[in-house]
Motif scaffolding. Sequence first.
Motif, PDB file in Angstrom:
ATOM      1  N   MET A 168      24.058  -1.098  20.019  1.00 33.21           N
ATOM      2  CA  MET A 168      24.421  -2.013  18.773  1.00 33.21           C
ATOM      3  C   MET A 168      25.118  -1.229  17.921  1.00 33.21           C
ATOM      4  N   GLY A 169      25.622  -1.440  16.736  1.00 32.25           N
ATOM      5  CA  GLY A 169      27.082  -1.631  16.024  1.00 32.25           C
ATOM      6  C   GLY A 169      27.787  -2.534  15.113  1.00 32.25           C
ATOM      7  N   ILE A 170      28.176  -2.030  14.064  1.00 31.36           N
ATOM      8  CA  ILE A 170      29.203  -2.809  13.601  1.00 31.36           C
ATOM      9  C   ILE A 170      30.139  -2.684  13.186  1.00 31.36           C
ATOM     10  N   TRP A 171      30.755  -2.849  13.231  1.00 34.70           N
ATOM     11  CA  TRP A 171      32.609  -1.781  12.967  1.00 34.70           C
ATOM     12  C   TRP A 171      32.656  -1.934  11.058  1.00 34.70           C
ATOM     13  N   ILE A 172      33.289  -1.284  10.874  1.00 28.98           N
ATOM     14  CA  ILE A 172      32.932  -1.073   9.840  1.00 28.98           C
ATOM     15  C   ILE A 172      34.883   0.119   8.820  1.00 28.98           C
ATOM     16  N   ARG A 173      35.482  -0.539   8.335  1.00 30.30           N
ATOM     17  CA  ARG A 173      36.409  -0.320   7.742  1.00 30.30           C
ATOM     18  C   ARG A 173      35.962   0.164   6.431  1.00 30.30           C
ATOM     19  N   SER A 174      36.607   1.758   6.544  1.00 27.26           N
ATOM     20  CA  SER A 174      36.068   2.674   5.568  1.00 27.26           C
ATOM     21  C   SER A 174      37.087   2.039   3.825  1.00 27.26           C
ATOM     22  N   GLN A 175      36.521   2.211   2.056  1.00 26.16           N
ATOM     23  CA  GLN A 175      36.917   2.582   1.776  1.00 26.16           C
ATOM     24  C   GLN A 175      38.462   2.843   0.911  1.00 26.16           C
ATOM     25  N   ASP A 176      38.714   3.067   1.313  1.00 31.36           N
ATOM     26  CA  ASP A 176      40.595   3.194   1.750  1.00 31.36           C
ATOM     27  C   ASP A 176      41.019   2.750   2.649  1.00 31.36           C
ATOM     28  N   LYS A 177      40.447   2.247   3.803  1.00 30.18           N
ATOM     29  CA  LYS A 177      41.291   1.430   4.452  1.00 30.18           C
ATOM     30  C   LYS A 177      42.254   2.212   5.586  1.00 30.18           C
ATOM     31  N   CYS A 178      41.613   3.902   5.872  1.00 31.92           N
ATOM     32  CA  CYS A 178      42.435   3.916   6.664  1.00 31.92           C
ATOM     33  C   CYS A 178      41.414   4.553   8.092  1.00 31.92           C
ATOM     34  N   LYS A 179      40.291   4.332   7.684  1.00 30.98           N
ATOM     35  CA  LYS A 179      39.602   4.470   8.884  1.00 30.98           C
ATOM     36  C   LYS A 179      38.859   3.503   9.149  1.00 30.98           C
ATOM     37  N   MET A 180      38.595   3.535  10.706  1.00 31.64           N
ATOM     38  CA  MET A 180      36.966   1.600  11.372  1.00 31.64           C
ATOM     39  C   MET A 180      36.818   2.513  12.058  1.00 31.64           C
ATOM     40  N   GLY A 181      35.542   2.361  12.502  1.00 29.33           N
ATOM     41  CA  GLY A 181      35.171   3.012  13.105  1.00 29.33           C
ATOM     42  C   GLY A 181      33.706   1.267  13.049  1.00 29.33           C
ATOM     43  N   LYS A 182      33.105   2.056  14.752  1.00 27.25           N
ATOM     44  CA  LYS A 182      31.768   1.730  15.030  1.00 27.25           C
ATOM     45  C   LYS A 182      30.951   2.214  14.744  1.00 27.25           C
ATOM     46  N   CYS A 183      29.529   1.914  14.067  1.00 31.89           N
ATOM     47  CA  CYS A 183      29.136   2.434  13.794  1.00 31.89           C
ATOM     48  C   CYS A 183      27.568   2.078  14.051  1.00 31.89           C
ATOM     49  N   ALA A 184      26.263   2.861  13.938  1.00 30.29           N
ATOM     50  CA  ALA A 184      25.737   2.893  14.171  1.00 30.29           C
ATOM     51  C   ALA A 184      23.567   3.167  13.575  1.00 30.29           C
ATOM     52  N   GLU A 185      24.520   4.055  13.082  1.00 30.24           N
ATOM     53  CA  GLU A 185      23.806   4.131  11.458  1.00 30.24           C
ATOM     54  C   GLU A 185      24.378   4.931  10.694  1.00 30.24           C
ATOM     55  N   PHE A 186      23.587   4.256   9.668  1.00 31.19           N
ATOM     56  CA  PHE A 186      24.247   5.326   7.933  1.00 31.19           C
ATOM     57  C   PHE A 186      23.197   5.783   6.910  1.00 31.19           C
ATOM     58  N   TYR A 187      23.927   6.206   6.390  1.00 34.73           N
ATOM     59  CA  TYR A 187      22.604   7.698   5.590  1.00 34.73           C
ATOM     60  C   TYR A 187      24.119   7.914   4.271  1.00 34.73           C
ATOM     61  N   ILE A 188      22.582   7.728   3.172  1.00 36.56           N
ATOM     62  CA  ILE A 188      23.753   8.330   2.021  1.00 36.56           C
ATOM     63  C   ILE A 188      23.505   9.899   1.759  1.00 36.56           C
ATOM     64  N   ASP A 189      24.100  10.280   0.756  1.00 34.30           N
ATOM     65  CA  ASP A 189      24.766  12.127   1.259  1.00 34.30           C
ATOM     66  C   ASP A 189      25.261  12.112  -0.123  1.00 34.30           C
ATOM     67  N   ASP A 190      24.342  13.151  -1.319  1.00 39.46           N
ATOM     68  CA  ASP A 190      25.680  13.215  -2.205  1.00 39.46           C
ATOM     69  C   ASP A 190      26.251  14.452  -2.070  1.00 39.46           C
ATOM     70  N   SER A 191      26.583  14.306  -2.151  1.00 33.29           N
ATOM     71  CA  SER A 191      28.111  15.350  -2.435  1.00 33.29           C
ATOM     72  C   SER A 191      27.814  16.119  -3.731  1.00 33.29           C
ATOM     73  N   TYR A 192      28.870  17.583  -3.380  1.00 37.50           N
ATOM     74  CA  TYR A 192      28.413  19.114  -4.359  1.00 37.50           C
ATOM     75  C   TYR A 192      29.128  17.657  -5.418  1.00 37.50           C
ATOM     76  N   ASP A 193      30.137  16.954  -6.354  1.00 39.53           N
ATOM     77  CA  ASP A 193      30.653  16.972  -7.028  1.00 39.53           C
ATOM     78  C   ASP A 193      29.800  15.779  -8.297  1.00 39.53           C
ATOM     79  N   GLY A 194      28.455  15.462  -7.090  1.00 40.90           N
ATOM     80  CA  GLY A 194      27.866  13.979  -8.065  1.00 40.90           C
ATOM     81  C   GLY A 194      28.063  12.925  -7.187  1.00 40.90           C
ATOM     82  N   ASP A 195      28.956  12.751  -6.642  1.00 35.49           N
ATOM     83  CA  ASP A 195      29.339  10.990  -5.897  1.00 35.49           C
ATOM     84  C   ASP A 195      28.241  11.356  -4.620  1.00 35.49           C
TER      85      ASP A 195
END
Length: 83
Positions: free
Chosen positions: A1-28
């Motif tokens: 299973m998976g769903i096609w996701i186009r990135s926020q910047d529209k420069c990547k698209m992939g079929k993803c099966a899992e999603f995670y939230i990761d806190d980055s070093y700059d607070g985002d």
Amino acid sequence: MGIWIRSQDKCKMGKCAEFYIDDSYDGDYDIEGYSIDDTPIILGTYSTKEKAIKVLDMIQEHIETRSNNVFQMPRDIIIDDEV
């Protein structure tokens, strides 16, 4: 299973099966999708964890309703007023 996701910047698209939230070093907060072969893709970056959770909720709703085959990651500003 998976769903096609186009990135926020529209420069990547992939079929993803899992999603995670990761806190980055700059607070985002990055939403990472993992492709079927476990390759990570940063799909979008949000200024708060609450916004990132809201986007995961949007992805879940999209999967449940199957309105189309590709989910476009929203810009941070679009969901700013909804949180």
